[in-house]
Design a protein around this motif. Structure first.
Motif, PDB file in Angstrom:
ATOM      1  N   LEU A 198      -0.745  -9.158 -13.857  1.00  0.00           N
ATOM      2  CA  LEU A 198      -2.205  -9.139 -13.706  1.00  0.00           C
ATOM      3  C   LEU A 198      -2.912  -9.179 -15.060  1.00  0.00           C
ATOM      4  O   LEU A 198      -3.936  -8.519 -15.258  1.00  0.00           O
ATOM      5  CB  LEU A 198      -2.640  -7.904 -12.889  1.00  0.00           C
ATOM      6  N   GLY A 199      -2.311  -9.899 -16.012  1.00  0.00           N
ATOM      7  CA  GLY A 199      -2.943 -10.102 -17.315  1.00  0.00           C
ATOM      8  C   GLY A 199      -2.922  -8.888 -18.236  1.00  0.00           C
ATOM      9  O   GLY A 199      -3.588  -8.869 -19.273  1.00  0.00           O
ATOM     10  N   ARG A 200      -2.152  -7.872 -17.872  1.00  0.00           N
ATOM     11  CA  ARG A 200      -2.132  -6.661 -18.711  1.00  0.00           C
ATOM     12  C   ARG A 200      -1.230  -6.840 -19.920  1.00  0.00           C
ATOM     13  O   ARG A 200      -0.386  -7.721 -19.965  1.00  0.00           O
ATOM     14  CB  ARG A 200      -1.632  -5.474 -17.887  1.00  0.00           C
ATOM     15  N   ILE A 203      -0.953   5.433  -0.262  1.00  0.00           N
ATOM     16  CA  ILE A 203      -1.273   4.687  -1.491  1.00  0.00           C
ATOM     17  C   ILE A 203      -2.739   4.261  -1.514  1.00  0.00           C
ATOM     18  O   ILE A 203      -3.396   4.193  -0.468  1.00  0.00           O
ATOM     19  CB  ILE A 203      -0.400   3.413  -1.633  1.00  0.00           C
ATOM     20  N   SER A 204      -3.189   3.974  -2.742  1.00  0.00           N
ATOM     21  CA  SER A 204      -4.469   3.291  -2.917  1.00  0.00           C
ATOM     22  C   SER A 204      -4.167   1.876  -3.354  1.00  0.00           C
ATOM     23  O   SER A 204      -3.273   1.642  -4.178  1.00  0.00           O
ATOM     24  CB  SER A 204      -5.291   3.955  -4.030  1.00  0.00           C
ATOM     25  N   ILE A 205      -4.902   0.930  -2.795  1.00  0.00           N
ATOM     26  CA  ILE A 205      -4.713  -0.484  -3.135  1.00  0.00           C
ATOM     27  C   ILE A 205      -5.923  -0.922  -3.949  1.00  0.00           C
ATOM     28  O   ILE A 205      -7.060  -0.768  -3.506  1.00  0.00           O
ATOM     29  CB  ILE A 205      -4.620  -1.327  -1.859  1.00  0.00           C
ATOM     30  N   VAL A 265     -11.266  -0.571  -3.738  1.00  0.00           N
ATOM     31  CA  VAL A 265     -10.131   0.336  -3.538  1.00  0.00           C
ATOM     32  C   VAL A 265     -10.012   0.629  -2.037  1.00  0.00           C
ATOM     33  O   VAL A 265     -11.006   0.976  -1.388  1.00  0.00           O
ATOM     34  CB  VAL A 265     -10.354   1.674  -4.283  1.00  0.00           C
ATOM     35  N   PHE A 266      -8.796   0.446  -1.492  1.00  0.00           N
ATOM     36  CA  PHE A 266      -8.540   0.768  -0.089  1.00  0.00           C
ATOM     37  C   PHE A 266      -7.456   1.842  -0.057  1.00  0.00           C
ATOM     38  O   PHE A 266      -6.612   1.891  -0.944  1.00  0.00           O
ATOM     39  CB  PHE A 266      -8.006  -0.452   0.674  1.00  0.00           C
ATOM     40  N   HIS A 267      -7.486   2.660   0.988  1.00  0.00           N
ATOM     41  CA  HIS A 267      -6.432   3.672   1.135  1.00  0.00           C
ATOM     42  C   HIS A 267      -5.613   3.387   2.385  1.00  0.00           C
ATOM     43  O   HIS A 267      -6.139   2.867   3.369  1.00  0.00           O
ATOM     44  CB  HIS A 267      -7.050   5.072   1.241  1.00  0.00           C
ATOM     45  N   GLY A 268      -4.335   3.737   2.317  1.00  0.00           N
ATOM     46  CA  GLY A 268      -3.505   3.521   3.496  1.00  0.00           C
ATOM     47  C   GLY A 268      -2.102   4.027   3.269  1.00  0.00           C
ATOM     48  O   GLY A 268      -1.841   4.731   2.286  1.00  0.00           O
ATOM     49  N   SER A 269      -1.201   3.694   4.195  1.00  0.00           N
ATOM     50  CA  SER A 269       0.196   4.079   3.972  1.00  0.00           C
ATOM     51  C   SER A 269       1.089   2.838   4.025  1.00  0.00           C
ATOM     52  O   SER A 269       0.843   1.900   4.797  1.00  0.00           O
ATOM     53  CB  SER A 269       0.650   5.135   4.985  1.00  0.00           C
ATOM     54  N   ALA A 270       2.112   2.852   3.169  1.00  0.00           N
ATOM     55  CA  ALA A 270       3.005   1.685   3.021  1.00  0.00           C
ATOM     56  C   ALA A 270       4.051   1.721   4.124  1.00  0.00           C
ATOM     57  O   ALA A 270       4.907   2.610   4.148  1.00  0.00           O
ATOM     58  CB  ALA A 270       3.670   1.738   1.648  1.00  0.00           C
ATOM     59  N   LEU A 271       3.980   0.762   5.047  1.00  0.00           N
ATOM     60  CA  LEU A 271       4.851   0.779   6.226  1.00  0.00           C
ATOM     61  C   LEU A 271       6.157   0.050   6.010  1.00  0.00           C
ATOM     62  O   LEU A 271       7.216   0.496   6.429  1.00  0.00           O
ATOM     63  CB  LEU A 271       4.147   0.104   7.412  1.00  0.00           C
ATOM     64  N   ASN A 272       6.065  -1.143   5.368  1.00  0.00           N
ATOM     65  CA  ASN A 272       7.266  -1.974   5.276  1.00  0.00           C
ATOM     66  C   ASN A 272       7.063  -3.023   4.185  1.00  0.00           C
ATOM     67  O   ASN A 272       5.965  -3.163   3.635  1.00  0.00           O
ATOM     68  CB  ASN A 272       7.533  -2.652   6.621  1.00  0.00           C
ATOM     69  N   GLN A 309      -2.551  -4.437   7.214  1.00  0.00           N
ATOM     70  CA  GLN A 309      -2.773  -5.543   6.250  1.00  0.00           C
ATOM     71  C   GLN A 309      -1.476  -5.873   5.530  1.00  0.00           C
ATOM     72  O   GLN A 309      -0.682  -4.983   5.236  1.00  0.00           O
ATOM     73  CB  GLN A 309      -3.795  -5.121   5.199  1.00  0.00           C
ATOM     74  N   THR A 310      -1.310  -7.158   5.228  1.00  0.00           N
ATOM     75  CA  THR A 310      -0.173  -7.582   4.399  1.00  0.00           C
ATOM     76  C   THR A 310      -0.721  -7.892   3.018  1.00  0.00           C
ATOM     77  O   THR A 310      -1.617  -8.723   2.893  1.00  0.00           O
ATOM     78  CB  THR A 310       0.473  -8.850   4.999  1.00  0.00           C
ATOM     79  N   VAL A 311      -0.219  -7.191   1.993  1.00  0.00           N
ATOM     80  CA  VAL A 311      -0.770  -7.428   0.655  1.00  0.00           C
ATOM     81  C   VAL A 311       0.275  -8.060  -0.250  1.00  0.00           C
ATOM     82  O   VAL A 311       1.453  -7.708  -0.221  1.00  0.00           O
ATOM     83  CB  VAL A 311      -1.369  -6.141   0.024  1.00  0.00           C
ATOM     84  N   ASN A 312      -0.196  -9.042  -1.031  1.00  0.00           N
ATOM     85  CA  ASN A 312       0.688  -9.782  -1.936  1.00  0.00           C
ATOM     86  C   ASN A 312       0.543  -9.249  -3.349  1.00  0.00           C
ATOM     87  O   ASN A 312      -0.552  -8.910  -3.779  1.00  0.00           O
ATOM     88  CB  ASN A 312       0.344 -11.267  -1.903  1.00  0.00           C
ATOM     89  N   SER A 313       1.660  -9.272  -4.069  1.00  0.00           N
ATOM     90  CA  SER A 313       1.662  -8.649  -5.386  1.00  0.00           C
ATOM     91  C   SER A 313       0.751  -9.362  -6.375  1.00  0.00           C
ATOM     92  O   SER A 313       0.289  -8.757  -7.337  1.00  0.00           O
ATOM     93  CB  SER A 313       3.075  -8.621  -5.928  1.00  0.00           C
ATOM     94  N   GLY A 314       0.501 -10.654  -6.155  1.00  0.00           N
ATOM     95  CA  GLY A 314      -0.325 -11.386  -7.107  1.00  0.00           C
ATOM     96  C   GLY A 314      -1.758 -10.908  -7.156  1.00  0.00           C
ATOM     97  O   GLY A 314      -2.465 -11.147  -8.123  1.00  0.00           O
ATOM     98  N   GLU A 315      -2.205 -10.197  -6.116  1.00  0.00           N
ATOM     99  CA  GLU A 315      -3.636  -9.875  -6.035  1.00  0.00           C
ATOM    100  C   GLU A 315      -3.944  -8.417  -6.296  1.00  0.00           C
ATOM    101  O   GLU A 315      -5.061  -8.089  -6.676  1.00  0.00           O
ATOM    102  CB  GLU A 315      -4.151 -10.148  -4.602  1.00  0.00           C
ATOM    103  N   VAL A 316      -3.010  -7.538  -6.041  1.00  0.00           N
ATOM    104  CA  VAL A 316      -3.375  -6.117  -6.037  1.00  0.00           C
ATOM    105  C   VAL A 316      -2.408  -5.303  -6.895  1.00  0.00           C
ATOM    106  O   VAL A 316      -1.286  -5.719  -7.176  1.00  0.00           O
ATOM    107  CB  VAL A 316      -3.320  -5.531  -4.604  1.00  0.00           C
ATOM    108  N   SER A 317      -2.875  -4.126  -7.314  1.00  0.00           N
ATOM    109  CA  SER A 317      -1.927  -3.137  -7.814  1.00  0.00           C
ATOM    110  C   SER A 317      -2.102  -1.907  -6.935  1.00  0.00           C
ATOM    111  O   SER A 317      -3.120  -1.761  -6.246  1.00  0.00           O
ATOM    112  CB  SER A 317      -2.160  -2.830  -9.285  1.00  0.00           C
TER     113      SER A 317
END
Ligand code: BTN
Length: 273
Positions: free
Chosen positions: A65-67, A225-227, A233-240, A257-265
């Motif tokens: 993510l450009g860090r 987790i927080s996304i 910022v969204f909150h939720g739990s990591a299912l799979n 929701q399905t989240v992709n690594s390219g967009e979120v930390s």
């Protein structure tokens, strides 16, 4: 930090690796801007699959993510491997996950403990980051197929807590902080090369087994987790984690929701993990 009696050296890495298909294409540098950047330049000039660049220090180490990835001398292994899988980019969605599992294997073989993986690309011990992974793909503009992939990994080896920059001190750890001993960085580099080569051999045929191993190493599963997506910022739990490495999350609203690594930390609710 203790005096370094174990500088990184091409000859020592080759000796620890023994006979190996990538042995003759290992390059070790005292300092580069970024091994990933240099690997991309060499790839564009036609360097072969299996080219490995290792630096003692990076002046512009890059993270996801450009860090920035802080990469001081004498303390870590900063390694990039160039591979040229013959496939469409869609077949490599699991690549970063596959590299992460390979790096857990390498740390375990070289240093004697197995890190966890914080989805997607952080190697962790307890609540602290031991290392990170940045994979980068380039496509052939005519065929649309993969031209090359760069697998970049940085692992903290010799730091004590006070050696880390203040900005990351409470989030980072090193192999020395885990074992109380100096890690042999040449042995670690050799095991990283061995594990990356093994991974590359089954990259296109062994995805399901790799992803099963990834889920077993991933400490994010089951956590609250927080996304972080841009400013949101969204909150939720990591299912799979699905077959392509995306994280499946149940948001506090109940939505899946399905989240992709390219967009979120992601962050744990009470800190980095
Ligand atoms: C991250 O933590 O977001 C990924 C860090 C990846 C760092 C490695 S060090 C070797 C290679 N060269 C770079 O510039 N980055 C990767």
């Amino acid at each position: 930090m203790s005096k370094n009696i174990n500088p990184l050296s091409k000859e020592l890495i080759q000796a620890r690796l023994g006979e190996h298909p990538w042995s003759e294409s290992i390059h070790v540098f005292v300092q580069v801007s970024s091994t990933n950047t240099l690997a991309k330049e060499l790839a564009a000039q036609g360097a072969p699959s299996g080219t490995v660049l290792i630096a003692d220090r990076q002046t512009s180490g890059r993270g996801r993510l450009g860090r920035t990835f802080l990469s001081p001398g004498d303390v870590g292994v900063y390694l990039s491997a160039l591979i040229r899988p013959e496939c469409a980019p869609a077949e490599l969605m699991h690549l970063t996950c596959a590299v992460a599992v390979a790096m857990c294997d390498a740390v375990e073989a070289a240093i004697g403990f197995r890190p966890g993986i914080k989805w997607t690309n952080d190697l962790v011990v307890g609540s602290k980051k031991l290392g990170g992974i940045l994979t980068e793909l380039s496509l052939n503009s005519k065929s649309g197929l993969v031209d090359y992939a760069i697998l970049g990994i940085g692992i903290n080896c010799r730091q004590e807590a006070q050696d880390f920059d203040e900005s990351i001190r409470n989030m980072a750890c090193s192999a020395r902080m885990v074992t109380g001993k100096d890690a042999d960085r040449n042995q670690l580099a050799a095991e990283m090369i061995r594990a990356l080569h093994r991974m590359e051999e089954t990259l296109l045929t062994g995805r399901d087994e790799m992803m099963a191993r990834y889920r077993a190493d991933c400490i994010t599963l089951g956590k609250e987790i927080s996304i972080l997506r841009g400013e949101d910022v969204f909150h939720g739990s990591a299912l799979n984690i699905d077959a392509e490495g995306a994280l499946i999350v149940r948001l506090d609203t109940g939505e899946i929701q399905t989240v992709n690594s390219g967009e979120v930390s992601i962050r744990g609710l009470y800190g980095y993990i």
